[in-house]
Write a protein that holds these residues in place. Structure first.
Motif, PDB file in Angstrom:
ATOM      1  N   ARG A  64       0.837  -1.205   0.000  1.00 52.65           N
ATOM      2  CA  ARG A  64       0.000   0.000   0.000  1.00 52.65           C
ATOM      3  C   ARG A  64       0.874   1.259   0.000  1.00 52.65           C
ATOM      4  O   ARG A  64       0.601   2.216  -0.723  1.00 52.65           O
ATOM      5  N   GLU A  65       1.910   1.235   0.823  1.00 52.23           N
ATOM      6  CA  GLU A  65       2.811   2.390   0.846  1.00 52.23           C
ATOM      7  C   GLU A  65       3.543   2.538  -0.492  1.00 52.23           C
ATOM      8  O   GLU A  65       3.791   3.649  -0.967  1.00 52.23           O
TER       9      GLU A  65
ATOM     10  N   SER B  67       2.286   1.727  -3.400  1.00 47.46           N
ATOM     11  CA  SER B  67       1.318   2.324  -4.321  1.00 47.46           C
ATOM     12  C   SER B  67       1.188   3.824  -4.076  1.00 47.46           C
ATOM     13  O   SER B  67       1.177   4.635  -5.018  1.00 47.46           O
ATOM     14  N   ASN B  68       1.100   4.215  -2.800  1.00 44.86           N
ATOM     15  CA  ASN B  68       0.987   5.648  -2.488  1.00 44.86           C
ATOM     16  C   ASN B  68       2.233   6.417  -2.941  1.00 44.86           C
ATOM     17  O   ASN B  68       2.135   7.523  -3.477  1.00 44.86           O
TER      18      ASN B  68
ATOM     19  N   ARG C 137       2.109   6.855  -6.703  1.00 43.24           N
ATOM     20  CA  ARG C 137       1.191   7.919  -7.127  1.00 43.24           C
ATOM     21  C   ARG C 137       1.776   9.303  -6.833  1.00 43.24           C
ATOM     22  O   ARG C 137       1.625  10.237  -7.628  1.00 43.24           O
ATOM     23  N   THR C 138       2.408   9.420  -5.670  1.00 44.67           N
ATOM     24  CA  THR C 138       3.030  10.709  -5.345  1.00 44.67           C
ATOM     25  C   THR C 138       4.137  11.055  -6.335  1.00 44.67           C
ATOM     26  O   THR C 138       4.257  12.199  -6.796  1.00 44.67           O
TER      27      THR C 138
ATOM     28  N   ARG D  52       7.499   7.430   5.836  1.00 43.04           N
ATOM     29  CA  ARG D  52       7.623   6.650   4.603  1.00 43.04           C
ATOM     30  C   ARG D  52       8.938   5.879   4.603  1.00 43.04           C
ATOM     31  O   ARG D  52       9.003   4.722   4.158  1.00 43.04           O
TER      32      ARG D  52
END
Length: 470
Positions: free
Chosen positions: A300-301, A303-304, A307-308, A348
């Motif tokens: 999930r991280e 993917s985030n 996107r960022t 992160r």
């Protein structure tokens, strides 16, 4: 139908921007001047033609002068002088015109040759003719191609030599042509005045000397003026070329600066996120079987972060594309950050596997976006370097402190236990120092004596922020 009028000045400006500046454009010659400048042989033909025409007229006047002076007893009727002197005058014009053709290549040589020809003509036939005009043309080219000292010394030497020959040998000059060019009607019988030889008359011969001086000075003056105009035009051309070189150099520097800015932005926006994504994917793969929940969290991280990174990339490309700025908005010169939350950025890296301990992240930062972004970028770059060059580091410390006059950022790591994943480009440390310098601060980056790495940055606050802190 109406037609638009084109401004000649703008046409010249556009031409100057695309083509080298020429001497003709600077001097702004008229149609005749442009013709002579483009075709020097046309000017030579005109000068030779004018000298020959003047020589023919002078030869006719000399013949009339001899005819009139014969009645005074100066010449014997029917003597060969009646045709020999006019023929010599015309021959002098022909030789002088022929010599003037070479005046551009060898002006001093032509001047000396014309001076010798003038002395020989005066000594042999007692007439100068149009050789004085030829000498003026030759001295014009001497002044055009040589220094003022050389020109005036040559002019003085020519004047003294020819003037002495005029005073010593001249028989038919300007005064004689004006006084004796018409036949003199004498009464029957012997002439009232017998002249077996031409009388020495300083008054008459000084008129020829004065005319010679005026011609020589005129030739030198016009040549010197043309030389000055040419030197001025050459100076303007050299300054124009220097400005063009400076413009090209400035453009090259601007291109290099823009390439460096693009590389820095790509490094800041992409390299950090990609490094985190690689670490997240490696961790998720390693923990897939033994800790599926941690793997899902890492994915999930991942993917985030992707996107960022994609959003940041779009912002960078939008800032670099001139067609997408919407009319040149200055705020689009640099990409706006997606986040300036330091805690989120540090978290992160924790998820990516770094053992980060942070203090002072809750310290209130100034409202200045540039300073907040600089803090986030510096910490992110420092942690990315640990992730890339010191994998397996036992501890990483991030410390943020704010005093009354500055914000202090420090990132320490204990050193990696495994080989790094890449050598890097060196832009990260350079970027840290540049960001600190742009805000008036300083950055100390280097290894620690006991191993590991230290990044210490001090960023000063402006007066408004200092007042809020107090």
């Amino acid at each position: 139908m109406r037609t638009s009028r084109v401004d000649p000045g703008s046409e010249r400006a556009r031409a100057a921007g695309s083509a080298p500046l020429t001497e003709t454009q600077v001097q702004r010659r008229g149609p005749v001047g442009r013709l002579f400048a483009a075709h020097p042989r046309v000017a030579d033909v005109c000068i030779v033609g004018s000298v020959l025409l003047l020589g023919i007229v002078t030869a006719m006047l000399v013949a009339q002068t001899i005819q009139g002076a014969t009645g005074l007893g100066m010449y014997r009727p029917g003597a060969p002088t009646a045709w020999l002197v006019p023929a010599a005058t015309l021959a002098g014009a022909l030789l002088g015109a022929a010599l003037l053709i070479a005046r551009r290549a060898r002006p001093l040589t032509v001047t000396v040759a014309l001076t010798v020809l003038a002395v020989v003509s005066l000594d042999t036939f007692g007439v100068l003719g149009v050789l004085g005009v030829c000498l003026a043309y030759a001295l014009h080219n001497v002044a055009l191609t040589h220094t003022a000292r050389t020109t005036w010394l040559t002019c003085a030497a020519v004047f003294v030599t020819v003037a002495l020959a005029l005073l010593w040998w001249q028989e038919i000059g300007l005064a004689e042509i004006l006084l004796w060019s018409d036949p003199i009607a004498m009464p029957d019988g012997d002439p009232g005045r017998q002249l077996t030889e031409p009388p020495y008359s300083p008054g008459r011969r000084s008129a020829s000397v004065s005319l010679l001086l005026a011609l020589l000075v005129l030739g030198v003056a016009t040549g010197s003026a043309a030389r000055a105009r040419r030197a001025h035009a050459q100076g303007l051309i050299e300054r124009y070329e220097a400005m063009a070189r400076d413009r090209d150099h400035s453009a090259a520097l601007a291109r290099a600066s823009e390439r460096a800015r693009i590389a820095r932005e790509m490094h800041d926006v992409v390299a950090h996120s990609v490094s985190v994504m690689v670490a997240l994917s490696d961790g998720a793969g390693a923990a897939l079987d033994r800790a599926p929940d941690s793997s899902r969290e890492a994915l999930r991280e991942l993917s985030n972060t992707g996107r960022t990174a994609l959003s940041d990339m779009q912002r960078v490309l939008g800032a670099l594309d001139p067609d997408s700025t919407g009319g040149g908005d200055s705020s689009a010169d640099r990409p706006a950050p997606v986040e300036t939350d330091l805690a989120t950025a540090v978290e992160r890296f924790r998820v990516a596997g770094l053992r980060v301990s942070a203090t002072g992240l809750d310290s209130p930062l100034p409202a200045d976006t540039s300073l907040r972004l600089a803090v986030v970028r510096i910490v992110t770059e420092s942690l990315t370097n640990v992730l890339r060059h010191a994998p397996g580091a036992a501890s990483v410390q991030v410390c943020l402190r704010r005093s009354g006059s500055a914000v202090e950022v420090e990132v320490l790591d204990s050193g990696g236990t495994r080989p790094g994943t890449g050598g890097g480009t060196g832009r990260g440390i350079v970027g840290i120092r540049e960001r600190a310098a742009l805000l008036g601060g300083r950055a100390d980056v280097g290894p620690l004596p006991d191993g590991g790495w230290r990044v210490h940055v001090l960023l000063p606050l402006d007066r408004a922020d200092q007042a809020i802190t107090r």
